[in-house]
Design an enzyme around this catalytic site. Structure first.
Site, PDB file in Angstrom:
ATOM      1  N   TYR A  54      18.471  43.999  -9.379  1.00 38.99           N
ATOM      2  CA  TYR A  54      17.626  44.064  -8.183  1.00 38.99           C
ATOM      3  C   TYR A  54      16.706  45.285  -8.266  1.00 38.99           C
ATOM      4  O   TYR A  54      17.169  46.429  -8.286  1.00 38.99           O
ATOM      5  CB  TYR A  54      18.464  44.137  -6.902  1.00 38.99           C
ATOM      6  CG  TYR A  54      19.318  42.894  -6.635  1.00 38.99           C
ATOM      7  CD1 TYR A  54      19.120  41.707  -7.325  1.00 38.99           C
ATOM      8  CD2 TYR A  54      20.325  42.920  -5.678  1.00 38.99           C
ATOM      9  CE1 TYR A  54      19.897  40.575  -7.081  1.00 38.99           C
ATOM     10  CE2 TYR A  54      21.107  41.795  -5.415  1.00 38.99           C
ATOM     11  CZ  TYR A  54      20.891  40.633  -6.135  1.00 38.99           C
ATOM     12  OH  TYR A  54      21.671  39.522  -5.881  1.00 38.99           O
ATOM     13  N   PRO A 214      21.703  32.388   2.716  1.00 33.76           N
ATOM     14  CA  PRO A 214      22.124  31.466   3.777  1.00 33.76           C
ATOM     15  C   PRO A 214      20.955  30.902   4.582  1.00 33.76           C
ATOM     16  O   PRO A 214      21.096  29.857   5.196  1.00 33.76           O
ATOM     17  CB  PRO A 214      23.048  32.327   4.649  1.00 33.76           C
ATOM     18  CG  PRO A 214      22.606  33.738   4.394  1.00 33.76           C
ATOM     19  CD  PRO A 214      22.193  33.762   2.954  1.00 33.76           C
ATOM     20  N   ASN A 302      20.781  38.085  13.328  1.00 34.50           N
ATOM     21  CA  ASN A 302      21.697  37.429  12.384  1.00 34.50           C
ATOM     22  C   ASN A 302      23.163  37.741  12.682  1.00 34.50           C
ATOM     23  O   ASN A 302      24.034  36.880  12.563  1.00 34.50           O
ATOM     24  CB  ASN A 302      21.348  37.832  10.947  1.00 34.50           C
ATOM     25  CG  ASN A 302      19.953  37.358  10.560  1.00 34.50           C
ATOM     26  OD1 ASN A 302      19.350  36.538  11.247  1.00 34.50           O
ATOM     27  ND2 ASN A 302      19.419  37.885   9.472  1.00 34.50           N
TER      28      ASN A 302
HETATM   29  P1  NDP Z   1      18.388  34.722   3.241  1.00 38.57           P
HETATM   30  O1  NDP Z   1      18.236  33.364   2.692  1.00 38.57           O
HETATM   31  O2  NDP Z   1      19.139  34.855   4.524  1.00 38.57           O
HETATM   32  O3  NDP Z   1      16.934  35.367   3.366  1.00 38.57           O
HETATM   33  C1  NDP Z   1      16.765  36.629   3.953  1.00 38.57           C
HETATM   34  C2  NDP Z   1      15.286  36.812   4.313  1.00 38.57           C
HETATM   35  O4  NDP Z   1      14.913  35.873   5.328  1.00 38.57           O
HETATM   36  C3  NDP Z   1      15.025  38.180   4.902  1.00 38.57           C
HETATM   37  O5  NDP Z   1      14.843  39.154   3.919  1.00 38.57           O
HETATM   38  C4  NDP Z   1      13.786  37.897   5.733  1.00 38.57           C
HETATM   39  O6  NDP Z   1      12.651  37.764   4.875  1.00 38.57           O
HETATM   40  C5  NDP Z   1      14.125  36.534   6.309  1.00 38.57           C
HETATM   41  N1  NDP Z   1      14.923  36.608   7.541  1.00 38.57           N
HETATM   42  C6  NDP Z   1      16.220  37.045   7.652  1.00 38.57           C
HETATM   43  N2  NDP Z   1      16.647  36.944   8.920  1.00 38.57           N
HETATM   44  C7  NDP Z   1      15.632  36.436   9.627  1.00 38.57           C
HETATM   45  C8  NDP Z   1      15.477  36.089  10.987  1.00 38.57           C
HETATM   46  N3  NDP Z   1      16.480  36.253  11.846  1.00 38.57           N
HETATM   47  N4  NDP Z   1      14.280  35.582  11.392  1.00 38.57           N
HETATM   48  C9  NDP Z   1      13.260  35.411  10.526  1.00 38.57           C
HETATM   49  N5  NDP Z   1      13.341  35.714   9.210  1.00 38.57           N
HETATM   50  C10 NDP Z   1      14.531  36.220   8.760  1.00 38.57           C
HETATM   51  O7  NDP Z   1      19.172  35.655   2.229  1.00 38.57           O
HETATM   52  P2  NDP Z   1      18.701  36.335   0.826  1.00 38.57           P
HETATM   53  O8  NDP Z   1      17.943  35.365   0.009  1.00 38.57           O
HETATM   54  O9  NDP Z   1      18.082  37.645   1.149  1.00 38.57           O
HETATM   55  O10 NDP Z   1      20.113  36.547   0.154  1.00 38.57           O
HETATM   56  C11 NDP Z   1      21.091  37.388   0.795  1.00 38.57           C
HETATM   57  C12 NDP Z   1      21.792  38.224  -0.249  1.00 38.57           C
HETATM   58  O11 NDP Z   1      22.467  37.380  -1.167  1.00 38.57           O
HETATM   59  C13 NDP Z   1      20.879  39.092  -1.129  1.00 38.57           C
HETATM   60  O12 NDP Z   1      20.507  40.281  -0.511  1.00 38.57           O
HETATM   61  C14 NDP Z   1      21.775  39.326  -2.327  1.00 38.57           C
HETATM   62  O13 NDP Z   1      22.701  40.346  -2.033  1.00 38.57           O
HETATM   63  C15 NDP Z   1      22.503  37.996  -2.445  1.00 38.57           C
HETATM   64  N6  NDP Z   1      21.856  37.119  -3.441  1.00 38.57           N
HETATM   65  C16 NDP Z   1      22.563  36.811  -4.584  1.00 38.57           C
HETATM   66  C17 NDP Z   1      22.045  36.005  -5.551  1.00 38.57           C
HETATM   67  C18 NDP Z   1      22.845  35.692  -6.762  1.00 38.57           C
HETATM   68  O14 NDP Z   1      22.316  35.098  -7.712  1.00 38.57           O
HETATM   69  N7  NDP Z   1      24.106  36.065  -6.819  1.00 38.57           N
HETATM   70  C19 NDP Z   1      20.682  35.430  -5.432  1.00 38.57           C
HETATM   71  C20 NDP Z   1      20.030  35.778  -4.187  1.00 38.57           C
HETATM   72  C21 NDP Z   1      20.608  36.576  -3.232  1.00 38.57           C
HETATM   73  P3  NDP Z   1      11.158  38.269   5.264  1.00 38.57           P
HETATM   74  O15 NDP Z   1      11.022  39.650   4.738  1.00 38.57           O
HETATM   75  O16 NDP Z   1      10.298  37.280   4.556  1.00 38.57           O
HETATM   76  O17 NDP Z   1      11.041  38.205   6.771  1.00 38.57           O
END
Ligand code: NDP
Length: 336
Positions: A54, A214, A302
């Site tokens: 990351y 999620p 969230n």
């Molecule tokens: P999500 O699918 O929940 O996406 C999070 C993003 O959605 C935020 O950064 C934000 O983006 C937007 N968001 C979040 N909450 C809200 C809300 N209430 N209203 C509007 N927009 C919202 O999760 P991630 O994809 O970030 O994944 C979560 C974690 O999982 C990562 O941080 C990592 O630790 C892990 N991960 C692991 C992977 C693996 O291969 N093992 C791959 C991917 C993630 P914006 O800035 O656009 O508003």
């Protein structure tokens, strides 16, 4: 906050946790990261997820600084890293993968960056088809024996690969994986609900899951219904692939489902992000839902998702399944 055992281990992880992907080092500096981590911690979050890859190590450096500034007791939270992709631009073949050499070096580099004495959770971020699974299982076991890692796991490994690691560990008296980190959300269900089904049994792996994305990178919030907001992750340099996914078949197949889901959320008196997170929590095979956020109000929203879980009756779940049209029941029966 609700706490769940991480698979058959004794580790109790908060069912909502917080991760650093995209945000730390790209959208958030140390102070902003600390603000969001502190909000999550105050809501009972005890797990912070990270990976060497990351922001090429920057996300771990920022999290380490934030944890130091927060000053929380080390025994009050769980911190993770993941090994595979490397922490440098264009890693050479020995700076990535799951060889014993890279597993060791990545672990100690992550410990340095996170400024912690040990990693609670250490994941193999992807399978490495160029390294025998036995070498990986031995390296992970040795790190645990040395006290530098407490639990090891996998991320996006097939059920067959996880079973092979388990079998190797049993054969040579090594330590099997405790948890897997798969993608799981309303739009991506098969692996968690069907493929891994037999691995949850405590007589075999007793697998825990720390699920990612999620909200499907924000798609399940409804923010992409009318185009791409300028301040979303999809517009960030380096994430053109995400924009291409959103504008390609995946996004175009998924977006029409969002208004139906938003209506169900509205009828329940809640919001779509909370409904989508609560839906993940509802699955008892999910040990923790790793949330992501780029601003404080997202964390606040969230972490209120737990209030929605009791509203997800069988009828509501069936209504959601009808909108999604992706529940797999043909191979092994339902996901229950
Ligand atoms: P999500 O699918 O929940 O996406 C999070 C993003 O959605 C935020 O950064 C934000 O983006 C937007 N968001 C979040 N909450 C809200 C809300 N209430 N209203 C509007 N927009 C919202 O999760 P991630 O994809 O970030 O994944 C979560 C974690 O999982 C990562 O941080 C990592 O630790 C892990 N991960 C692991 C992977 C693996 O291969 N093992 C791959 C991917 C993630 P914006 O800035 O656009 O508003």
């Amino acid at each position: 906050m609700e706490f769940r055992r991480l698979g058959k281990s004794g580790l109790q992880v908060s069912v909502l946790s917080f991760g650093a992907w995209v945000t730390f080092g790209t959208q958030l500096n140390v102070d902003a990261a600390l603000e969001l981590m502190a909000a999550a911690y105050d809501h009972g979050c005890n797990f912070f997820d990270n990976a060497e890859v990351y922001a090429k190590g920057q996300a771990e450096t920022i999290m380490g600084e934030a944890l130091k500034k927060a000053g929380w007791r080390r025994d009050s939270y769980i911190v993770s890293s993941k090994v595979f992709g490397g922490a440098v631009q264009n890693p050479s073949p020995i700076q990535r993968g799951l060889s014993r050499k890279h597993i060791y070096e990545a672990a100690y580099q992550a410990i340095d960056r996170l400024q912690c004495d040990y990693l609670d959770l250490y994941f193999c971020h992807r399978p490495d088809r160029n390294t025998p699974i036995e070498e990986t299982v031995r390296a992970m076991t040795e790190l645990i024996w040395r006290g530098d890692v407490l639990y090891w796991g996998t991320s996006e490994w097939s059920a067959q690969e996880i079973m092979e690691a388990y079998a190797v560990a049993r054969q040579y008296d090594l330590i099997p994986p405790t948890m897997e980190q798969p993608q799981y959300n309303m739009l991506t269900r098969y692996r968690v609900e069907v493929e891994y089904k037999r691995l949850y049994n405590n007589d075999t792996v007793g697998l825990g899951t720390t699920i990612w994305s999620p909200l499907a990178s924000g798609l399940l919030t409804g923010k992409y219904n009318d185009g791409i907001p300028a301040d979303s992750r999809v517009n960030l340099p380096g994430y053109e692939w995400l924009k291409a996914m959103l504008e390609g078949p995946w996004g175009q197949n998924s977006l029409p489902k969002i208004p139906g889901l938003a209506k169900i959320a509205g009828d329940l008196g809640t919001t779509l992000p909370k409904l989508a997170l609560a839906w993940c929590v509802k699955n008892p095979h999910v040990s923790t839902v790793i949330t992501g956020a780029s601003r404080l109000e997202q964390v606040t929203e969230n972490f209120a998702a737990l209030d929605v879980v009791p509203l997800l009756t069988d009828d509501v779940m069936a209504e959601i399944d009808k909108v999604l049209g992706n529940k797999e029941t043909r191979l092994y029966g339902s996901s229950e």
